[in-house]
Each structure stands twice: as structure tokens, then as C-alpha cells.
Design an enzyme around this catalytic site. Structure first.
Site, PDB file in Angstrom:
ATOM      1  CE  LYS A   9      40.228  44.151  42.389  1.00 29.14           C
ATOM      2  NZ  LYS A   9      38.825  44.164  42.512  1.00 29.14           N
ATOM      3  CE1 TYR A  49      38.689  38.793  41.405  1.00 30.12           C
ATOM      4  CE2 TYR A  49      40.039  39.175  39.431  1.00 30.12           C
ATOM      5  CZ  TYR A  49      39.529  39.529  40.878  1.00 30.12           C
ATOM      6  OH  TYR A  49      39.868  40.782  41.526  1.00 30.12           O
ATOM      7  NE  ARG A 102      37.244  47.215  46.739  1.00 28.26           N
ATOM      8  CZ  ARG A 102      36.909  46.032  47.150  1.00 28.26           C
ATOM      9  NH1 ARG A 102      36.013  45.622  48.158  1.00 28.26           N
ATOM     10  NH2 ARG A 102      37.422  45.099  46.420  1.00 28.26           N
ATOM     11  CG  HIS A 115      41.498  40.267  45.321  1.00 28.19           C
ATOM     12  ND1 HIS A 115      40.380  39.938  45.163  1.00 28.19           N
ATOM     13  CD2 HIS A 115      42.484  39.394  46.164  1.00 28.19           C
ATOM     14  CE1 HIS A 115      40.400  38.520  45.793  1.00 28.19           C
ATOM     15  NE2 HIS A 115      41.702  38.175  46.415  1.00 28.19           N
ATOM     16  CD  GLU A 126      42.134  34.786  47.110  1.00 28.12           C
ATOM     17  OE1 GLU A 126      41.007  35.130  46.623  1.00 28.12           O
ATOM     18  OE2 GLU A 126      42.534  35.872  47.748  1.00 28.12           O
TER      19      GLU A 126
END
Ligand code: IDP
Ligand code: MG
Length: 149
Positions: A9, A49, A102, A115, A126
Site C-alpha cells: 500500500k 474494496y 504488520r 493487502h 482480485e
């Protein structure tokens, strides 16, 4: 063999973490079959999204993902969807286990760096949303027999 969509991201690109994040996936044995830098158009962000439309964080999420370039990639491997989700860690970065991307590199839910598709059906949708067939390259690596049983 499974394929899954990963986005580094805008915070990941801005913080100079493309290399370190990519390195974790490569080191795990996942094969890069698609990779590109892109400024995300709002309509693509909205389709990606769509499941979150109407939620309180949705407008901020669209602003975040379109605010600066992302690195989009498709990774391939046995159980790639599950393996990548585990490597990425929990959505709320402050709860993500140490050792995950993360958990090691982020603190907030709205700045969680990556993501990753959450299940095989999502991954199929996706991958098709972000990459054309021509942008995906299937190939053999000499190391494949040392990574895949
Ligand atoms: P995931 O990215 O781990 O699959 P989702 O629940 O699908 O998590 O949410 C998509 C993205 O929306 C999250 O990665 C995060 O960037 C953002 N998000 C989710 N919940 C919140 C929230 O409560 N506040 C702000 N952003 C959120
Ligand atoms: Mg999700």
C-alpha cells in the site's frame, strides 16, 4: 498451485519498505508471477474494496489506497493464500504477531502496509481485477524442487 494478490500500500512505498516486504515473500519460497507499480484509479479502488462500502472507514480507505503509488503483485505457491495472510499478520497492526509484516513494521489498522487476498475465491477475483493475462508469467525456477514437494 495457488495464486494470490498482494498490494504494498502507499505507506509501504512511501516508507521505503517495498524491498523488505518483497524479500519476506521471496524468502518464504513464493514465486512472483506478476509485479507492477501503479497509481490506483478511484474506480479500481472501489471495486477492490466493494465488500467494505458503507462502513465508516470506507471513505478513508479509498483516500488512503489512492493517495500515492502502490506495488501490486501476484504470488504463486502451494496454499499461497493462507501462507501470505499468515506472513502479513492481523488486520489491526497493533495486534499482529511479532514476526509478521504488520507485527514488525506497522502500528495502525489504517496504515497496515499490505493487502493480501483472504481466500482462494477472493484471490481469483482480485488477480483478474488487477492483472491482465498477458501481465502474468508462469515459469519454472531451478529452486522449485527444493521448495515444493
Ligand atoms: P485485511 O486487509 O486484513 O483483509 P479488511 O477487514 O478486509 O482487512 O479491511 C480492509 C482494509 O481496510 C484494512 O487492511 C485496513 O487498511 C482498512 N480497515 C479495516 N478496518 C478498519 C478500521 O476499523 N479503521 C480504518 N481502516 C480499516
Ligand atoms: Mg480483506
Amino acid at each position: 498451485m495457488e495464486r494470490t494478490l498482494i498490494l504494498i500500500k502507499p505507506d509501504g512505498v512511501q516508507r521505503g519498505l517495498v524491498g523488505p516486504i518483497l524479500a519476506r515473500f521471496e524468502a518464504r519460497g513464493l514465486k512472483i508471477v506478476g509485479l507492477k507499480l501503479m497509481q490506483v484509479p478511484t474506480d479500481l479502488a472501489a471495486r477492490h474494496y466493494a465488500e467494505h462500502e458503507g462502513k465508516a472507514f470506507y471513505p478513508g480507505l479509498l483516500r488512503y489506497i489512492t493517495s500515492a503509488p502502490v506495488v501490486a503483485m501476484v504470488l504463486e505457491g502451494t496454499n499461497a493464500v493462507t501462507a501470505v495472510r499468515k506472513t502479513v499478520g492481523a488486520t489491526k497492526s497493533f495486534e499482529a504477531e511479532a514476526g509478521t509484516i504488520r507485527g514488525d513494521l506497522a502500528l495502525e489498522v489504517g496504515r497496515n502496509l499490505v493487502h493480501a487476498s483472504d481466500k482462494p475465491e477472493t484471490a481469483e477475483r482480485e488477480v483478474a481485477l488487477w492483472f491482465s493475462d498477458a501481465e502474468l508469467i508462469g515459469y519454472a525456477r531451478d529452486t522449485d524442487r527444493w521448495i515444493f514437494e
